[in-house]
Design an enzyme around this catalytic site. Structure first.
Site, PDB file in Angstrom:
ATOM      1  N   ALA A  68       6.889  68.149   6.236  1.00 45.64           N
ATOM      2  CA  ALA A  68       7.193  69.704   7.104  1.00 45.64           C
ATOM      3  C   ALA A  68       8.511  70.743   6.884  1.00 45.64           C
ATOM      4  O   ALA A  68       9.699  69.143   6.199  1.00 45.64           O
ATOM      5  CB  ALA A  68       7.411  69.617   9.020  1.00 45.64           C
ATOM      6  N   GLY A 113       5.306  65.156   7.541  1.00 45.16           N
ATOM      7  CA  GLY A 113       4.064  65.484   7.687  1.00 45.16           C
ATOM      8  C   GLY A 113       2.748  65.623   6.688  1.00 45.16           C
ATOM      9  O   GLY A 113       1.030  65.895   7.028  1.00 45.16           O
ATOM     10  N   GLU A 116       0.950  62.808   7.606  1.00 46.66           N
ATOM     11  CA  GLU A 116       0.007  63.213   8.256  1.00 46.66           C
ATOM     12  C   GLU A 116      -1.288  64.196   7.623  1.00 46.66           C
ATOM     13  O   GLU A 116      -2.007  63.668   8.211  1.00 46.66           O
ATOM     14  CB  GLU A 116       0.671  63.857   9.230  1.00 46.66           C
ATOM     15  CG  GLU A 116       1.613  62.579   9.947  1.00 46.66           C
ATOM     16  CD  GLU A 116       2.644  63.304  11.581  1.00 46.66           C
ATOM     17  OE1 GLU A 116       3.530  64.215  10.495  1.00 46.66           O
ATOM     18  OE2 GLU A 116       2.840  62.953  12.248  1.00 46.66           O
ATOM     19  N   GLU A 136      10.690  60.513   9.571  1.00 44.71           N
ATOM     20  CA  GLU A 136      11.237  61.479  10.445  1.00 44.71           C
ATOM     21  C   GLU A 136      12.946  60.989  11.367  1.00 44.71           C
ATOM     22  O   GLU A 136      13.090  62.422  11.857  1.00 44.71           O
ATOM     23  CB  GLU A 136      10.132  61.539  11.472  1.00 44.71           C
ATOM     24  CG  GLU A 136       8.822  62.871  10.966  1.00 44.71           C
ATOM     25  CD  GLU A 136       7.869  61.946  10.580  1.00 44.71           C
ATOM     26  OE1 GLU A 136       7.873  61.087  10.105  1.00 44.71           O
ATOM     27  OE2 GLU A 136       7.238  62.886   9.980  1.00 44.71           O
TER      28      GLU A 136
HETATM   29  N1  DAK Z   1      11.359  70.608   3.827  1.00 45.47           N
HETATM   30  C1  DAK Z   1      11.577  71.570   2.727  1.00 45.47           C
HETATM   31  N2  DAK Z   1      12.645  71.370   1.845  1.00 45.47           N
HETATM   32  C2  DAK Z   1      12.447  70.252   0.719  1.00 45.47           C
HETATM   33  C3  DAK Z   1      11.264  68.458   1.734  1.00 45.47           C
HETATM   34  C4  DAK Z   1      11.207  68.732   3.225  1.00 45.47           C
HETATM   35  N3  DAK Z   1      10.812  68.024   3.858  1.00 45.47           N
HETATM   36  N4  DAK Z   1      11.638  68.082   0.978  1.00 45.47           N
HETATM   37  C5  DAK Z   1      11.865  68.750  -0.714  1.00 45.47           C
HETATM   38  N5  DAK Z   1      12.770  69.391  -0.385  1.00 45.47           N
HETATM   39  C6  DAK Z   1      12.892  70.322  -1.207  1.00 45.47           C
HETATM   40  C7  DAK Z   1      14.827  69.715  -1.701  1.00 45.47           C
HETATM   41  O1  DAK Z   1      15.855  70.439  -0.305  1.00 45.47           O
HETATM   42  C8  DAK Z   1      14.849  70.483  -2.836  1.00 45.47           C
HETATM   43  O2  DAK Z   1      15.010  71.745  -3.209  1.00 45.47           O
HETATM   44  P1  DAK Z   1      16.215  72.067  -3.435  1.00 45.47           P
HETATM   45  O3  DAK Z   1      17.344  71.358  -3.776  1.00 45.47           O
HETATM   46  O4  DAK Z   1      16.376  71.819  -5.426  1.00 45.47           O
HETATM   47  O5  DAK Z   1      16.718  73.763  -3.354  1.00 45.47           O
HETATM   48  C9  DAK Z   1      13.581  70.201  -3.984  1.00 45.47           C
HETATM   49  O6  DAK Z   1      12.740  70.134  -2.487  1.00 45.47           O
HETATM   50  C10 DAK Z   1      13.683  69.036  -4.561  1.00 45.47           C
HETATM   51  O7  DAK Z   1      13.896  67.900  -4.022  1.00 45.47           O
HETATM   52  P2  DAK Z   1      15.317  67.063  -4.187  1.00 45.47           P
HETATM   53  O8  DAK Z   1      16.440  66.960  -5.147  1.00 45.47           O
HETATM   54  O9  DAK Z   1      15.097  65.834  -2.140  1.00 45.47           O
HETATM   55  O10 DAK Z   1      13.967  65.568  -5.059  1.00 45.47           O
HETATM   56  P3  DAK Z   1      14.277  64.015  -5.443  1.00 45.47           P
HETATM   57  O11 DAK Z   1      13.075  63.804  -6.527  1.00 45.47           O
HETATM   58  O12 DAK Z   1      16.026  63.989  -5.265  1.00 45.47           O
HETATM   59  O13 DAK Z   1      14.022  63.398  -3.578  1.00 45.47           O
HETATM   60  C11 DAK Z   1      12.531  63.269  -1.474  1.00 45.47           C
HETATM   61  C12 DAK Z   1      12.658  63.603  -3.305  1.00 45.47           C
HETATM   62  C13 DAK Z   1      10.995  62.825  -1.227  1.00 45.47           C
HETATM   63  C14 DAK Z   1      12.941  61.929  -1.119  1.00 45.47           C
HETATM   64  C15 DAK Z   1      13.647  63.792  -1.013  1.00 45.47           C
HETATM   65  O14 DAK Z   1      13.450  65.185  -0.757  1.00 45.47           O
HETATM   66  C16 DAK Z   1      13.362  63.473   0.487  1.00 45.47           C
HETATM   67  O15 DAK Z   1      13.901  62.847   1.022  1.00 45.47           O
HETATM   68  N6  DAK Z   1      12.969  65.272   1.266  1.00 45.47           N
HETATM   69  C17 DAK Z   1      12.956  64.978   2.661  1.00 45.47           C
HETATM   70  C18 DAK Z   1      11.829  64.234   3.352  1.00 45.47           C
HETATM   71  C19 DAK Z   1      11.439  63.815   4.642  1.00 45.47           C
HETATM   72  O16 DAK Z   1      11.851  63.601   4.814  1.00 45.47           O
HETATM   73  N7  DAK Z   1      10.531  64.479   5.015  1.00 45.47           N
HETATM   74  C20 DAK Z   1       9.657  64.125   6.740  1.00 45.47           C
HETATM   75  C21 DAK Z   1      10.543  66.070   6.882  1.00 45.47           C
HETATM   76  S1  DAK Z   1       9.755  65.550   9.127  1.00 45.47           S
HETATM   77  C22 DAK Z   1       4.153  68.829  13.358  1.00 45.47           C
HETATM   78  C23 DAK Z   1       4.053  68.925  11.592  1.00 45.47           C
HETATM   79  C24 DAK Z   1       4.713  68.332  10.186  1.00 45.47           C
HETATM   80  C25 DAK Z   1       6.282  67.276  11.393  1.00 45.47           C
HETATM   81  C26 DAK Z   1       6.420  67.641  12.675  1.00 45.47           C
HETATM   82  C27 DAK Z   1       5.269  68.141  12.785  1.00 45.47           C
HETATM   83  N8  DAK Z   1       3.959  69.572  14.124  1.00 45.47           N
HETATM   84  C28 DAK Z   1       2.397  70.850  13.451  1.00 45.47           C
HETATM   85  C29 DAK Z   1       4.080  69.552  14.983  1.00 45.47           C
HETATM   86  C30 DAK Z   1       6.294  66.789   9.993  1.00 45.47           C
HETATM   87  C31 DAK Z   1       7.967  66.773   9.465  1.00 45.47           C
HETATM   88  C32 DAK Z   1       8.454  66.243   8.615  1.00 45.47           C
HETATM   89  O17 DAK Z   1       7.823  65.564   8.167  1.00 45.47           O
END
Ligand code: DAK
Length: 261
Positions: A68, A113, A116, A136
Site C-alpha cells: 500500500a 498489500g 495480499e 508491515e
Molecule cells: N509506498 C509508497 N512508495 C513506495 C513504496 C510503498 N509501499 N515502496 C516503494 N516506494 C517508492 C519509494 O519511496 C521510491 O520513491 P522515490 O524515493 O524514488 O520517490 C520508489 O518507490 C523506489 O523505491 P526504493 O528507492 O526504496 O527502491 P529499492 O529498490 O531501494 O527498494 C523496496 C525496494 C521494495 C525494498 C523498498 O522500496 C521498500 O521497502 N518499500 C516498502 C515496502 C513495504 O514496506 N511495503 C508494505 C507497505 S504497508 C489495506 C490494503 C493494503 C495494506 C493495508 C491495508 N486495506 C485495504 C485496508 C497494506 C499495507 C502495506 O502494504
C-alpha cells in the site's frame, strides 16, 4: 509521470484480459485510485462472453506492487483507514466475483498489500525475481488487506506467523514451498501467466467456472457440506453442451470445440 496517466490499465488479448498496475516510479504502490481502479476494471471489462481469464501484472519490471502507498497512508485518520479497508475488501470481492479465473503474475516485489493482492488471485505465478513479504511490522502496523487471514488459511500458522512477525522477505522457491505461490518459473512470470491463461482458455469454460465455484464457495465448509456441493456442481456439468462435446471429442480422438454452454 503525468498525473493524468492512468494508474491501472486493461488490454484485451484475444480470450485474455491483461490488467496492469501502473505506478512504476512508486513500485506500483497501491493507493486508493489503484485499488478502486482494479476493482472497477474487474467489474466492467470482464463481461464479454469470449473472455476466459484475466492476468494481473505490474509495470516497470521491478515490482508487482511494493505494498500500500506508505506516503498516502501516513496521515490516515482511523476513518480514512476504515474507508481504505473497505476499498480493499471491495477489491478482493471483485476478484472473487470475476466470471473467469484471475492469475497474478509476480515479477519483482509483492510486499504488504501487493502480496495480499496477489494472494487474492486464483493462481499466483512467481517469476525468478519475485520477492514476497508482509513487512508491515517494520512500519508499526499490521497487514490490513487479508494478510493475517488469507495468508494463514493458505500457508498455515507457522509460516504466516513467521512472515507477519518478522517482515522477512522470501523468494519464489520458498513462496512455493510454503504454499503462497502456485508455481515458480524461470524467467518472467508474466509470460508464464499468459501461457497459463491460454491453457485455461482452451478448457471447457463452464467446467472452469464450476470448478472455481466449487473451490471458492466451500473453502470454509466442513467436508460433508463441501462434498455435497461438489456433487451438485458435478451433476450440473451433465446438463451442459461442453460436457457432451468434451467427452465426444475424447472418444473421437479430436480436439474439443467448446461453446461455453
Ligand atoms: N509506498 C509508497 N512508495 C513506495 C513504496 C510503498 N509501499 N515502496 C516503494 N516506494 C517508492 C519509494 O519511496 C521510491 O520513491 P522515490 O524515493 O524514488 O520517490 C520508489 O518507490 C523506489 O523505491 P526504493 O528507492 O526504496 O527502491 P529499492 O529498490 O531501494 O527498494 C523496496 C525496494 C521494495 C525494498 C523498498 O522500496 C521498500 O521497502 N518499500 C516498502 C515496502 C513495504 O514496506 N511495503 C508494505 C507497505 S504497508 C489495506 C490494503 C493494503 C495494506 C493495508 C491495508 N486495506 C485495504 C485496508 C497494506 C499495507 C502495506 O502494504
Amino acid at each position: 509521470m503525468s498525473t493524468s496517466e492512468p494508474v491501472v490499465f486493461w488490454e484485451d488479448r484475444d480470450a485474455i484480459g491483461l490488467l496492469t498496475l501502473h505506478r512504476p516510479k512508486a513500485l506500483n504502490a497501491l493507493n486508493a485510485e489503484v485499488m478502486a481502479g482494479v476493482a472497477e476494471l474487474l467489474r466492467t471489462r470482464t463481461s464479454r462472453p469470449d473472455l476466459r481469464a484475466v492476468v494481473i501484472t505490474g509495470s516497470g519490471g521491478k515490482a508487482f506492487a511494493a505494498g500500500a502507498d506508505i506516503a498516502a497512508m501516513q496521515e490516515f485518520t482511523p476513518a480514512q483507514a476504515e474507508a481504505f479497508a473497505r476499498l480493499g475488501q471491495d477489491l478482493a470481492m471483485a476478484v472473487q466475483a470475476c466470471p473467469v479465473p484471475v492469475i497474478a503474475a509476480v515479477d519483482g516485489f509483492a510486499l504488504g498489500g501487493g502480496c495480499e493482492l496477489a494472494m487474492c488471485c486464483d493462481i499466483l505465478i512467481a517469476g525468478e525475481k519475485a520477492k514476497f513479504g508482509q513487512p508491515e511490522v517494520n512500519l508499526g502496523v499490521i497487514p490490513g488487506f487479508g494478510g493475517t487471514q488469507r495468508l494463514v488459511r493458505r500457508v498455515g500458522m507457522a509460516a504466516a506467523m513467521d512472515l507477519c512477525l518478522t517482515g522477512r522477505i522470501i523468494g519464489a522457491q520458498e513462496a512455493v514451498a510454503i504454499g503462497l505461490a502456485s508455481r515458480a518459473v524461470e524467467g518472467s512470470a508474466l509470460d508464464a501467466a499468459l501461457e497459463t491463461a491460454a491453457t485455461i482458455a482452451a478448457k471447457g469454460p463452464v467446467a472452469v467456472r464450476l470448478a472455481r465455484r466449487a473451490l471458492y464457495e466451500n473453502a470454509d465448509a466442513d467436508l460433508l457440506t463441501g462434498l455435497a456441493a461438489e456433487r451438485s456442481l458435478f451433476a450440473l456439468c451433465f446438463a451442459t453442451a461442453d460436457q457432451k462435446e468434451g467427452m465426444a471429442a475424447f472418444l473421437e480422438r479430436r480436439d474439443p470445440v467448446y461453446t461455453g454452454r
